[in-house]
Enzyme design. Sequence first.
Site, PDB file in Angstrom:
ATOM      1  CB  CYS A  14      -2.871   5.676   8.995  1.00 56.59           C
ATOM      2  SG  CYS A  14      -1.866   4.937   7.976  1.00 56.59           S
ATOM      3  CE  LYS A  22       7.633   2.134   7.350  1.00 51.32           C
ATOM      4  NZ  LYS A  22       7.024   1.431   5.828  1.00 51.32           N
ATOM      5  N   GLY A  40      14.980   3.162   5.545  1.00 53.64           N
ATOM      6  CA  GLY A  40      15.097   4.370   4.411  1.00 53.64           C
ATOM      7  C   GLY A  40      16.295   5.128   3.940  1.00 53.64           C
ATOM      8  N   GLY A  53      12.380  -0.515   0.275  1.00 55.58           N
ATOM      9  CA  GLY A  53      11.838   0.952  -0.770  1.00 55.58           C
ATOM     10  C   GLY A  53      11.931   0.682  -1.634  1.00 55.58           C
TER      11      GLY A  53
END
Length: 375
Positions: free
Chosen positions: A189, A222, A300, A322
Amino acid sequence: MKAKRKVLPGIAPKRTPTVRTIRPAIRPRQASVGAPATGPGRPVGATPEASTDAIGGRPVELAVDLGRGLVLANPLLAASGSMGYGVEVADAVDLGRLGGLVTRGTTLKPRAGHAAPRTADVPAGLLLGIGLQNPGIEAVLERYAPTWARWSTPVIVNLCGESAGDIAEMTRRLEGVPGIDGIELNLSCANGGRAAFGLDDGAAGSLVTAVRRATELPIIAKLTAAASDVRAIAKAVEDAGADAISAINTMPGLALAADRGGPAIASGYGGICGPALRPHGLRVVWEVAQVVDIPVIGIGGIAVIDDVLDYLAAGASAVGIGVAALADPMLPVRLADELADACRARGLASASALVGTALPARPAPPSTRGAEYGR
Ligand SMILES: Cc1cc2nc3c(=O)[nH]c(=O)nc-3n(C[C@H](O)[C@H](O)[C@H](O)COP(=O)(O)O)c2cc1C
Protein backbone atom coordinates in the site's frame (compact mmCIF):
# COMPACT_ATOMS: atom_id res chain seq x y z
CA MET A 1 -16.24 -22.01 18.52
CA LYS A 2 -12.59 -21.03 18.40
CA ALA A 3 -10.37 -21.63 21.35
CA LYS A 4 -8.72 -18.51 22.72
CA ARG A 5 -5.29 -17.68 21.39
CA LYS A 6 -2.56 -18.70 23.77
CA VAL A 7 -0.95 -15.36 24.67
CA LEU A 8 1.41 -15.29 27.59
CA PRO A 9 1.85 -11.69 28.75
CA GLY A 10 5.44 -10.60 29.02
CA ILE A 11 6.78 -13.71 27.32
CA ALA A 12 8.31 -13.29 23.90
CA PRO A 13 6.39 -15.13 21.18
CA LYS A 14 7.87 -18.44 20.15
CA ARG A 15 9.89 -18.01 16.99
CA THR A 16 10.67 -21.57 16.04
CA PRO A 17 7.84 -23.22 14.10
CA THR A 18 6.42 -26.12 16.08
CA VAL A 19 4.45 -29.04 14.83
CA ARG A 20 1.46 -31.09 15.77
CA THR A 21 0.03 -34.23 14.29
CA ILE A 22 -2.72 -34.41 11.71
CA ARG A 23 -4.47 -37.32 10.13
CA PRO A 24 -2.90 -38.86 7.04
CA ALA A 25 -4.23 -37.73 3.68
CA ILE A 26 -6.20 -40.85 2.86
CA ARG A 27 -9.14 -40.74 5.20
CA PRO A 28 -12.86 -40.08 5.20
CA ARG A 29 -13.63 -36.41 4.73
CA GLN A 30 -14.93 -35.24 8.05
CA ALA A 31 -13.81 -31.81 9.09
CA SER A 32 -15.98 -28.88 8.12
CA VAL A 33 -16.19 -25.24 9.09
CA GLY A 34 -16.48 -24.84 12.79
CA ALA A 35 -17.10 -28.49 13.48
CA PRO A 36 -14.57 -30.86 14.96
CA ALA A 37 -12.54 -30.86 18.11
CA THR A 38 -9.84 -32.99 16.49
CA GLY A 39 -8.33 -33.25 13.01
CA PRO A 40 -7.38 -30.37 10.72
CA GLY A 41 -10.45 -28.34 11.59
CA ARG A 42 -9.92 -28.37 15.32
CA PRO A 43 -9.97 -25.21 17.38
CA VAL A 44 -6.92 -22.96 17.19
CA GLY A 45 -4.42 -24.00 19.81
CA ALA A 46 -5.95 -27.41 20.54
CA THR A 47 -3.73 -30.49 20.62
CA PRO A 48 -5.06 -33.36 18.52
CA GLU A 49 -4.42 -37.05 18.97
CA ALA A 50 -2.00 -38.75 16.59
CA SER A 51 -3.74 -41.08 14.16
CA THR A 52 -2.97 -43.44 11.30
CA ASP A 53 -5.03 -44.25 8.26
CA ALA A 54 -6.58 -47.56 7.25
CA ILE A 55 -3.72 -48.56 4.95
CA GLY A 56 -1.10 -47.98 7.60
CA GLY A 57 0.21 -44.56 6.57
CA ARG A 58 2.23 -42.94 9.28
CA PRO A 59 0.94 -39.77 10.94
CA VAL A 60 2.71 -36.63 9.78
CA GLU A 61 3.10 -33.49 11.80
CA LEU A 62 2.17 -30.44 9.74
CA ALA A 63 1.24 -27.71 12.17
CA VAL A 64 3.07 -24.38 12.15
CA ASP A 65 3.42 -21.86 14.96
CA LEU A 66 3.44 -18.34 13.52
CA GLY A 67 3.99 -16.77 16.91
CA ARG A 68 1.86 -15.10 19.60
CA GLY A 69 -0.42 -18.12 19.79
CA LEU A 70 -1.31 -18.30 16.09
CA VAL A 71 -0.90 -21.98 15.29
CA LEU A 72 -1.92 -23.33 11.89
CA ALA A 73 -3.02 -26.95 11.68
CA ASN A 74 -1.12 -27.19 8.40
CA PRO A 75 1.11 -24.84 6.38
CA LEU A 76 -1.42 -24.17 3.58
CA LEU A 77 -3.05 -20.74 3.69
CA ALA A 78 -5.54 -19.12 1.35
CA ALA A 79 -3.62 -15.95 0.40
CA SER A 80 -5.35 -12.59 0.51
CA GLY A 81 -7.78 -12.14 -2.36
CA SER A 82 -8.13 -15.82 -3.15
CA MET A 83 -11.23 -16.53 -1.05
CA GLY A 84 -12.72 -13.12 -0.27
CA TYR A 85 -13.82 -13.10 3.37
CA GLY A 86 -14.26 -16.87 3.35
CA VAL A 87 -18.03 -16.72 3.67
CA GLU A 88 -18.35 -16.42 -0.11
CA VAL A 89 -16.67 -19.80 -0.67
CA ALA A 90 -17.89 -21.68 2.40
CA ASP A 91 -20.14 -23.91 0.28
CA ALA A 92 -17.34 -24.78 -2.17
CA VAL A 93 -14.39 -25.24 0.18
CA ASP A 94 -13.85 -27.37 3.25
CA LEU A 95 -12.56 -24.30 5.08
CA GLY A 96 -12.00 -26.27 8.27
CA ARG A 97 -9.15 -28.08 6.57
CA LEU A 98 -7.26 -24.96 5.54
CA GLY A 99 -4.24 -24.01 7.58
CA GLY A 100 -5.69 -20.52 7.64
CA LEU A 101 -7.56 -17.96 5.63
CA VAL A 102 -6.19 -14.50 4.87
CA THR A 103 -9.02 -12.15 3.97
CA ARG A 104 -9.35 -9.82 1.06
CA GLY A 105 -7.56 -6.49 1.63
CA THR A 106 -9.58 -4.20 3.89
CA THR A 107 -9.37 -0.43 4.26
CA LEU A 108 -10.70 2.08 6.80
CA LYS A 109 -13.40 3.37 4.44
CA PRO A 110 -15.24 1.39 1.74
CA ARG A 111 -13.62 1.34 -1.69
CA ALA A 112 -15.38 0.71 -5.00
CA GLY A 113 -12.16 -0.42 -6.68
CA HIS A 114 -11.00 0.32 -10.21
CA ALA A 115 -13.15 0.37 -13.31
CA ALA A 116 -13.17 -2.61 -15.69
CA PRO A 117 -11.21 -4.17 -17.25
CA ARG A 118 -9.42 -5.27 -14.11
CA THR A 119 -7.47 -8.26 -15.40
CA ALA A 120 -5.35 -9.15 -18.41
CA ASP A 121 -3.64 -12.40 -19.33
CA VAL A 122 0.16 -12.22 -19.31
CA PRO A 123 2.68 -14.99 -20.00
CA ALA A 124 2.36 -17.60 -17.24
CA GLY A 125 0.20 -15.37 -15.11
CA LEU A 126 -2.46 -12.76 -14.68
CA LEU A 127 -2.21 -8.98 -14.39
CA LEU A 128 -4.58 -7.53 -11.79
CA GLY A 129 -5.79 -4.03 -11.13
CA ILE A 130 -8.69 -4.46 -8.72
CA GLY A 131 -8.16 -1.37 -6.62
CA LEU A 132 -8.83 -2.90 -3.19
CA GLN A 133 -12.58 -3.12 -3.61
CA ASN A 134 -13.95 -3.76 -0.12
CA PRO A 135 -16.76 -2.59 2.15
CA GLY A 136 -14.50 -1.00 4.81
CA ILE A 137 -13.46 -2.22 8.22
CA GLU A 138 -16.73 -1.53 10.07
CA ALA A 139 -18.85 -3.45 7.55
CA VAL A 140 -16.35 -6.32 7.54
CA LEU A 141 -16.52 -6.63 11.32
CA GLU A 142 -20.31 -6.47 11.32
CA ARG A 143 -20.89 -8.85 8.40
CA TYR A 144 -18.19 -11.47 8.80
CA ALA A 145 -16.61 -11.56 12.26
CA PRO A 146 -19.60 -13.28 13.94
CA THR A 147 -19.30 -16.10 11.39
CA TRP A 148 -15.51 -16.32 11.77
CA ALA A 149 -15.98 -16.70 15.52
CA ARG A 150 -17.80 -19.99 14.87
CA TRP A 151 -15.03 -21.32 12.62
CA SER A 152 -12.11 -23.39 13.79
CA THR A 153 -9.87 -22.12 10.97
CA PRO A 154 -7.67 -19.15 11.86
CA VAL A 155 -8.76 -15.97 10.08
CA ILE A 156 -6.11 -13.35 9.38
CA VAL A 157 -7.40 -9.94 8.27
CA ASN A 158 -5.38 -8.28 5.52
CA LEU A 159 -5.14 -4.52 6.06
CA CYS A 160 -4.21 -1.75 3.68
CA GLY A 161 -4.15 2.00 4.20
CA GLU A 162 -2.48 5.19 3.12
CA SER A 163 -1.01 6.02 6.50
CA ALA A 164 0.33 4.20 9.53
CA GLY A 165 -2.33 6.06 11.54
CA ASP A 166 -5.18 4.68 9.40
CA ILE A 167 -3.84 1.15 9.67
CA ALA A 168 -3.26 1.42 13.42
CA GLU A 169 -6.83 2.70 13.76
CA MET A 170 -8.17 -0.34 11.89
CA THR A 171 -6.04 -2.57 14.07
CA ARG A 172 -7.55 -1.08 17.24
CA ARG A 173 -11.02 -1.90 15.92
CA LEU A 174 -9.99 -5.53 15.37
CA GLU A 175 -8.47 -5.91 18.81
CA GLY A 176 -10.44 -8.28 21.01
CA VAL A 177 -13.06 -9.08 18.34
CA PRO A 178 -13.88 -12.81 18.52
CA GLY A 179 -13.03 -14.67 15.34
CA ILE A 180 -9.95 -12.67 14.36
CA ASP A 181 -6.69 -14.53 14.83
CA GLY A 182 -4.16 -12.23 13.22
CA ILE A 183 -3.41 -9.28 10.99
CA GLU A 184 -1.53 -9.21 7.72
CA LEU A 185 -0.16 -5.80 6.75
CA ASN A 186 -0.06 -5.23 3.01
CA LEU A 187 3.18 -3.30 2.67
CA SER A 188 2.46 -2.72 -1.02
CA CYS A 189 0.00 0.00 0.00
CA ALA A 190 1.11 3.53 -0.73
CA ASN A 191 2.42 5.44 2.27
CA GLY A 192 0.79 8.89 2.22
CA GLY A 193 -0.37 8.13 -1.32
CA ARG A 194 3.27 8.03 -2.45
CA ALA A 195 5.68 5.05 -2.43
CA ALA A 196 4.67 1.72 -0.92
CA PHE A 197 5.60 1.11 2.74
CA GLY A 198 7.43 -2.02 1.65
CA LEU A 199 9.96 -0.12 -0.46
CA ASP A 200 11.58 1.63 2.48
CA ASP A 201 12.82 0.02 5.68
CA GLY A 202 12.06 3.14 7.74
CA ALA A 203 8.46 3.38 6.54
CA ALA A 204 7.89 -0.37 6.91
CA GLY A 205 9.37 -0.41 10.42
CA SER A 206 7.35 2.65 11.52
CA LEU A 207 4.13 1.07 10.29
CA VAL A 208 4.76 -2.16 12.19
CA THR A 209 5.73 -0.18 15.31
CA ALA A 210 2.43 1.75 15.16
CA VAL A 211 0.42 -1.43 14.66
CA ARG A 212 2.35 -3.29 17.37
CA ARG A 213 1.41 -0.56 19.84
CA ALA A 214 -2.24 -0.95 18.88
CA THR A 215 -2.64 -4.71 19.21
CA GLU A 216 -1.72 -7.96 20.89
CA LEU A 217 -2.83 -9.85 17.78
CA PRO A 218 -0.15 -11.64 15.74
CA ILE A 219 1.19 -9.35 13.00
CA ILE A 220 2.29 -10.69 9.63
CA ALA A 221 4.11 -8.16 7.43
CA LYS A 222 3.61 -8.85 3.72
CA LEU A 223 6.64 -7.85 1.68
CA THR A 224 6.88 -6.75 -1.91
CA ALA A 225 9.61 -8.08 -4.21
CA ALA A 226 9.76 -4.61 -5.75
CA ALA A 227 11.97 -3.45 -2.84
CA SER A 228 15.58 -3.05 -3.85
CA ASP A 229 16.79 -4.82 -0.68
CA VAL A 230 14.11 -7.07 0.81
CA ARG A 231 16.47 -8.13 3.59
CA ALA A 232 16.52 -4.60 5.03
CA ILE A 233 12.71 -4.45 4.97
CA ALA A 234 12.45 -7.89 6.59
CA LYS A 235 14.85 -6.97 9.38
CA ALA A 236 13.05 -3.65 9.96
CA VAL A 237 9.64 -5.31 10.39
CA GLU A 238 11.09 -8.04 12.61
CA ASP A 239 12.80 -5.42 14.82
CA ALA A 240 9.53 -3.47 15.00
CA GLY A 241 7.67 -6.47 16.38
CA ALA A 242 6.21 -8.41 13.45
CA ASP A 243 5.56 -12.04 14.40
CA ALA A 244 5.91 -13.39 10.86
CA ILE A 245 6.61 -12.27 7.32
CA SER A 246 4.69 -13.18 4.19
CA ALA A 247 6.34 -12.83 0.81
CA ILE A 248 5.41 -11.85 -1.76
CA ASN A 249 2.59 -9.70 -3.06
CA THR A 250 1.97 -9.24 -6.78
CA MET A 251 4.76 -7.53 -8.78
CA PRO A 252 4.06 -4.34 -10.72
CA GLY A 253 3.62 -5.02 -14.42
CA LEU A 254 2.05 -3.72 -17.58
CA ALA A 255 0.11 -5.23 -20.46
CA LEU A 256 -1.08 -3.29 -23.47
CA ALA A 257 -4.54 -3.21 -25.02
CA ALA A 258 -4.94 -5.11 -28.28
CA ASP A 259 -4.83 -1.88 -30.32
CA ARG A 260 -1.71 -0.70 -28.43
CA GLY A 261 -3.51 2.53 -27.69
CA GLY A 262 -2.77 2.22 -23.96
CA PRO A 263 -2.71 -0.22 -21.04
CA ALA A 264 -4.91 -3.32 -21.12
CA ILE A 265 -6.47 -2.68 -17.72
CA ALA A 266 -8.17 0.44 -16.43
CA SER A 267 -5.66 0.99 -13.61
CA GLY A 268 -2.76 1.16 -16.08
CA TYR A 269 -0.16 -0.75 -14.11
CA GLY A 270 -1.30 -3.98 -12.53
CA GLY A 271 0.08 -6.65 -10.25
CA ILE A 272 1.43 -9.86 -11.78
CA CYS A 273 0.38 -13.06 -10.04
CA GLY A 274 0.61 -16.73 -10.97
CA PRO A 275 3.54 -18.92 -12.09
CA ALA A 276 5.40 -15.93 -13.58
CA LEU A 277 5.82 -14.68 -10.02
CA ARG A 278 7.27 -17.87 -8.55
CA PRO A 279 11.01 -17.18 -9.10
CA HIS A 280 10.56 -13.75 -7.49
CA GLY A 281 8.75 -15.25 -4.53
CA LEU A 282 11.32 -17.99 -4.08
CA ARG A 283 14.17 -15.52 -4.30
CA VAL A 284 12.64 -13.24 -1.65
CA VAL A 285 11.85 -16.11 0.72
CA TRP A 286 15.39 -17.49 0.31
CA GLU A 287 16.98 -14.11 0.97
CA VAL A 288 14.71 -13.16 3.87
CA ALA A 289 14.88 -16.54 5.62
CA GLN A 290 18.65 -16.06 5.89
CA VAL A 291 18.34 -12.85 7.90
CA VAL A 292 15.28 -13.15 10.17
CA ASP A 293 14.32 -15.50 12.98
CA ILE A 294 10.55 -15.13 12.59
CA PRO A 295 8.61 -17.55 10.37
CA VAL A 296 8.25 -16.74 6.67
CA ILE A 297 5.13 -17.53 4.62
CA GLY A 298 6.00 -18.10 0.96
CA ILE A 299 3.55 -16.80 -1.66
CA GLY A 300 3.74 -16.47 -5.42
CA GLY A 301 2.82 -18.80 -8.24
CA ILE A 302 2.12 -21.89 -6.19
CA ALA A 303 -0.03 -24.36 -8.11
CA VAL A 304 1.31 -27.88 -7.43
CA ILE A 305 2.99 -29.76 -4.59
CA ASP A 306 6.47 -29.28 -6.05
CA ASP A 307 5.96 -25.51 -5.74
CA VAL A 308 5.09 -25.98 -2.05
CA LEU A 309 8.19 -28.14 -1.52
CA ASP A 310 10.34 -25.51 -3.25
CA TYR A 311 9.10 -22.73 -0.97
CA LEU A 312 9.63 -24.84 2.15
CA ALA A 313 13.13 -25.74 1.02
CA ALA A 314 13.83 -22.04 0.40
CA GLY A 315 12.99 -21.32 4.04
CA ALA A 316 9.21 -20.85 4.21
CA SER A 317 7.44 -22.40 7.21
CA ALA A 318 4.05 -22.01 5.52
CA VAL A 319 2.76 -21.05 2.07
CA GLY A 320 -0.13 -19.03 0.64
CA ILE A 321 -2.09 -19.85 -2.49
CA GLY A 322 -3.42 -16.89 -4.45
CA VAL A 323 -4.74 -16.91 -7.99
CA ALA A 324 -4.60 -20.71 -8.39
CA ALA A 325 -7.22 -21.00 -5.63
CA LEU A 326 -9.58 -18.72 -7.54
CA ALA A 327 -9.84 -21.36 -10.26
CA ASP A 328 -9.69 -24.32 -7.88
CA PRO A 329 -10.77 -23.38 -4.33
CA MET A 330 -10.02 -26.84 -2.92
CA LEU A 331 -6.39 -26.64 -4.08
CA PRO A 332 -4.90 -25.53 -0.73
CA VAL A 333 -6.66 -28.38 1.08
CA ARG A 334 -5.46 -30.92 -1.50
CA LEU A 335 -1.93 -29.56 -1.29
CA ALA A 336 -1.96 -30.02 2.50
CA ASP A 337 -2.86 -33.68 1.94
CA GLU A 338 -0.19 -33.99 -0.73
CA LEU A 339 2.35 -32.43 1.61
CA ALA A 340 1.62 -35.10 4.20
CA ASP A 341 2.01 -37.72 1.46
CA ALA A 342 5.29 -36.16 0.32
CA CYS A 343 6.61 -36.35 3.89
CA ARG A 344 5.55 -39.98 4.18
CA ALA A 345 7.23 -40.83 0.87
CA ARG A 346 10.46 -39.35 2.24
CA GLY A 347 10.12 -41.11 5.59
CA LEU A 348 9.64 -37.81 7.42
CA ALA A 349 7.45 -37.55 10.50
CA SER A 350 7.22 -33.79 10.24
CA ALA A 351 7.00 -31.25 7.43
CA SER A 352 9.32 -28.99 9.41
CA ALA A 353 12.18 -31.24 8.24
CA LEU A 354 11.59 -29.85 4.74
CA VAL A 355 12.01 -26.23 5.80
CA GLY A 356 15.21 -24.48 4.77
CA THR A 357 17.02 -27.43 3.20
CA ALA A 358 18.09 -25.22 0.27
CA LEU A 359 19.44 -22.44 2.47
CA PRO A 360 23.20 -21.93 2.32
CA ALA A 361 25.38 -22.82 5.29
CA ARG A 362 26.77 -19.29 5.30
CA PRO A 363 24.75 -16.18 4.34
CA ALA A 364 24.66 -15.78 0.56
CA PRO A 365 25.35 -12.40 -1.08
CA PRO A 366 22.21 -10.30 -1.47
CA SER A 367 20.42 -10.22 -4.81
CA THR A 368 21.04 -6.46 -4.88
CA ARG A 369 24.56 -7.35 -6.01
CA GLY A 370 23.19 -8.91 -9.19
CA ALA A 371 23.53 -12.47 -10.40
CA GLU A 372 26.84 -11.90 -12.16
CA TYR A 373 28.60 -10.86 -8.96
CA GLY A 374 26.62 -13.13 -6.67
CA ARG A 375 29.33 -15.62 -5.74
C1 LIG B 1 -7.86 -11.53 -7.04
C2 LIG B 1 -6.71 -11.22 -6.14
C3 LIG B 1 -6.86 -10.25 -5.16
C4 LIG B 1 -5.80 -9.96 -4.29
N1 LIG B 1 -5.98 -9.03 -3.30
C5 LIG B 1 -4.99 -8.82 -2.39
C6 LIG B 1 -5.20 -7.92 -1.30
O1 LIG B 1 -6.25 -7.33 -1.16
N2 LIG B 1 -4.16 -7.74 -0.43
C7 LIG B 1 -2.96 -8.40 -0.57
O2 LIG B 1 -2.06 -8.21 0.26
N3 LIG B 1 -2.75 -9.25 -1.60
C8 LIG B 1 -3.74 -9.46 -2.50
N4 LIG B 1 -3.52 -10.33 -3.54
C9 LIG B 1 -2.19 -10.91 -3.73
C10 LIG B 1 -2.10 -12.36 -3.28
O3 LIG B 1 -2.41 -12.50 -1.91
C11 LIG B 1 -0.72 -12.95 -3.57
O4 LIG B 1 0.24 -12.27 -2.80
C12 LIG B 1 -0.33 -12.83 -5.04
O5 LIG B 1 -1.45 -13.02 -5.88
C13 LIG B 1 0.76 -13.83 -5.42
O6 LIG B 1 0.33 -15.14 -5.22
P1 LIG B 1 -0.22 -16.06 -6.44
O7 LIG B 1 0.80 -16.01 -7.52
O8 LIG B 1 -0.40 -17.40 -5.82
O9 LIG B 1 -1.51 -15.43 -6.88
C14 LIG B 1 -4.56 -10.63 -4.42
C15 LIG B 1 -4.44 -11.61 -5.41
C16 LIG B 1 -5.47 -11.92 -6.25
C17 LIG B 1 -5.30 -12.99 -7.29
